[in-house]
Design a protein around this motif. Sequence first.
Motif, PDB file in Angstrom:
ATOM      1  N   SER A   1       9.436  23.662 -10.447  1.00  0.00           N
ATOM      2  CA  SER A   1       8.983  22.294 -10.180  1.00  0.00           C
ATOM      3  C   SER A   1       8.941  21.998  -8.685  1.00  0.00           C
ATOM      4  CB  SER A   1       9.881  21.277 -10.896  1.00  0.00           C
ATOM      5  OG  SER A   1      11.243  21.469 -10.554  1.00  0.00           O
ATOM      6  N   ARG A   2       9.901  22.529  -7.940  1.00  0.00           N
ATOM      7  CA  ARG A   2       9.875  22.377  -6.480  1.00  0.00           C
ATOM      8  C   ARG A   2       8.652  23.081  -5.909  1.00  0.00           C
ATOM      9  NH1 ARG A   2      11.351  25.580  -2.234  1.00  0.00           N
ATOM     10  NH2 ARG A   2      12.062  24.514  -0.323  1.00  0.00           N
ATOM     11  N   THR A   3       8.361  24.260  -6.419  1.00  0.00           N
ATOM     12  CA  THR A   3       7.187  25.003  -5.962  1.00  0.00           C
ATOM     13  C   THR A   3       5.913  24.209  -6.193  1.00  0.00           C
ATOM     14  OG1 THR A   3       8.237  27.151  -6.351  1.00  0.00           O
ATOM     15  CG2 THR A   3       5.832  27.107  -6.318  1.00  0.00           C
ATOM     16  N   MET A   4       5.835  23.505  -7.320  1.00  0.00           N
ATOM     17  CA  MET A   4       4.641  22.710  -7.623  1.00  0.00           C
ATOM     18  C   MET A   4       4.454  21.570  -6.616  1.00  0.00           C
ATOM     19  SD  MET A   4       3.086  24.152 -10.110  1.00  0.00           S
ATOM     20  CE  MET A   4       1.972  22.950 -10.839  1.00  0.00           C
ATOM     21  N   THR A   5       5.547  20.991  -6.150  1.00  0.00           N
ATOM     22  CA  THR A   5       5.452  19.951  -5.114  1.00  0.00           C
ATOM     23  C   THR A   5       4.805  20.512  -3.855  1.00  0.00           C
ATOM     24  OG1 THR A   5       7.388  18.729  -5.915  1.00  0.00           O
ATOM     25  CG2 THR A   5       6.800  18.439  -3.598  1.00  0.00           C
ATOM     26  N   TYR A   6       5.267  21.679  -3.436  1.00  0.00           N
ATOM     27  CA  TYR A   6       4.744  22.302  -2.225  1.00  0.00           C
ATOM     28  C   TYR A   6       3.301  22.770  -2.431  1.00  0.00           C
ATOM     29  CZ  TYR A   6       9.222  22.232   0.209  1.00  0.00           C
ATOM     30  OH  TYR A   6      10.357  21.827   0.868  1.00  0.00           O
ATOM     31  N   LYS A   7       3.012  23.231  -3.628  1.00  0.00           N
ATOM     32  CA  LYS A   7       1.663  23.690  -3.944  1.00  0.00           C
ATOM     33  C   LYS A   7       0.660  22.547  -3.822  1.00  0.00           C
ATOM     34  CE  LYS A   7       1.386  26.521  -7.352  1.00  0.00           C
ATOM     35  NZ  LYS A   7       1.295  27.197  -8.681  1.00  0.00           N
ATOM     36  N   ALA A   8       0.997  21.404  -4.385  1.00  0.00           N
ATOM     37  CA  ALA A   8       0.107  20.242  -4.302  1.00  0.00           C
ATOM     38  C   ALA A   8      -0.046  19.770  -2.868  1.00  0.00           C
ATOM     39  CB  ALA A   8       0.646  19.108  -5.178  1.00  0.00           C
ATOM     40  N   ALA A   9       1.069  19.758  -2.141  1.00  0.00           N
ATOM     41  CA  ALA A   9       1.042  19.252  -0.772  1.00  0.00           C
ATOM     42  C   ALA A   9       0.170  20.116   0.132  1.00  0.00           C
ATOM     43  CB  ALA A   9       2.467  19.188  -0.220  1.00  0.00           C
TER      44      ALA A   9
END
Length: 362
Positions: free
Chosen positions: A70-78
């Motif tokens: 889920s943390r990775t998804m935050t960075y991916k979107a950003a």
Amino acid sequence: MSSKVFEEGSVFYELSKCSHQKVLFCSDEDTGLKAIIAVHDTTLGPALGGTRMWKYRSEAEALKDVLRLSRTMTYKAAISGLNLGGGQAVIIGDSRTDKTEALMRRYGRFIKNLNGSFITAEDLGTSTRDMEYIRMETEYVTGVPVSLGGSGDPSPIAAKGVLMGIKACVKELYGTDTLAGRSVAVQGIGHVGENLVHLLRDENAKVYVSDINEERVAQIAKKYGAQAIANNSIFDLEFDIYAPCALGATVNSETIPKMKCAIIAGSANNQLADEDEHGRLLLEKGILYAPDYLINAGGMINCYSELSGYSKKRTLQLAENIYQATRVVLKKSKEENIPTNKAADMIAEKRISDIKKIKGSY
């Protein structure tokens, strides 16, 4: 509270280390559902993340996986410039034997109760059919079949993004992004892996394929004119590009010394077993690493496009932007002599920080 209070590896230990906005544990005795939904950050928009179904060895292992993903998804979107936050869900169980319509629909009710703070899509162990079941209970799902107004299978777009990342790395090292004659080892030939093999062969790259399913390896090798290799011997061979497209953590203290490639660029999430240590080791060894959450963002881009009114042309354009985004990360890494994953983190974190100043903290 300090994580030192709890036993390392326990559920409470993992929770004490996380900075997530919300972690929901879902259980239902009637359907056998055991799931965890993690919402990491919604500064940029609602949290989007896949639903993974896997037979984890323990609930603590499942929690660790969902928190990291889920943390990775935050960075991916950003870093992809999307107006989305990051989340993820895992369902504990064997997708081949434990999955039922009732289980998926009950899970959909839990998503509905989050009132739009979490939107899901398919992931390892789930399919567009499963997303259709979830859609019966909630609107907060993407990747549903085209017949229901969705975009269908996101794996072709995900593979396109990985290809763009590979080409950007090849450009960095060799001065041209042509893949003709370059050797690529694709480890893991699920939906994204197979699509990547197809794209690479269209570029006249020499492709090696590897997977734990030897029968599928033989089929894919024959279908696309690739060369099958044993899964346990992939690091014994020399090739230009290693493309991990299965589970994460294949880049670790044991495998890095064995690697004879110039580039690591694939679709698997969390490829570095330890981001700090192994990002540094790759830099020291001179292996160019394309941060996984940057170049595997095609699936997220596909879902984002579906949420905003799906256009295949626009979705492909957004996926192709991964090429330039990768070039920016590689430039920052080179100029500051820092691992590429750290360069990507810094770019993603700056965007989140900048938007947070405008919107105020959550």
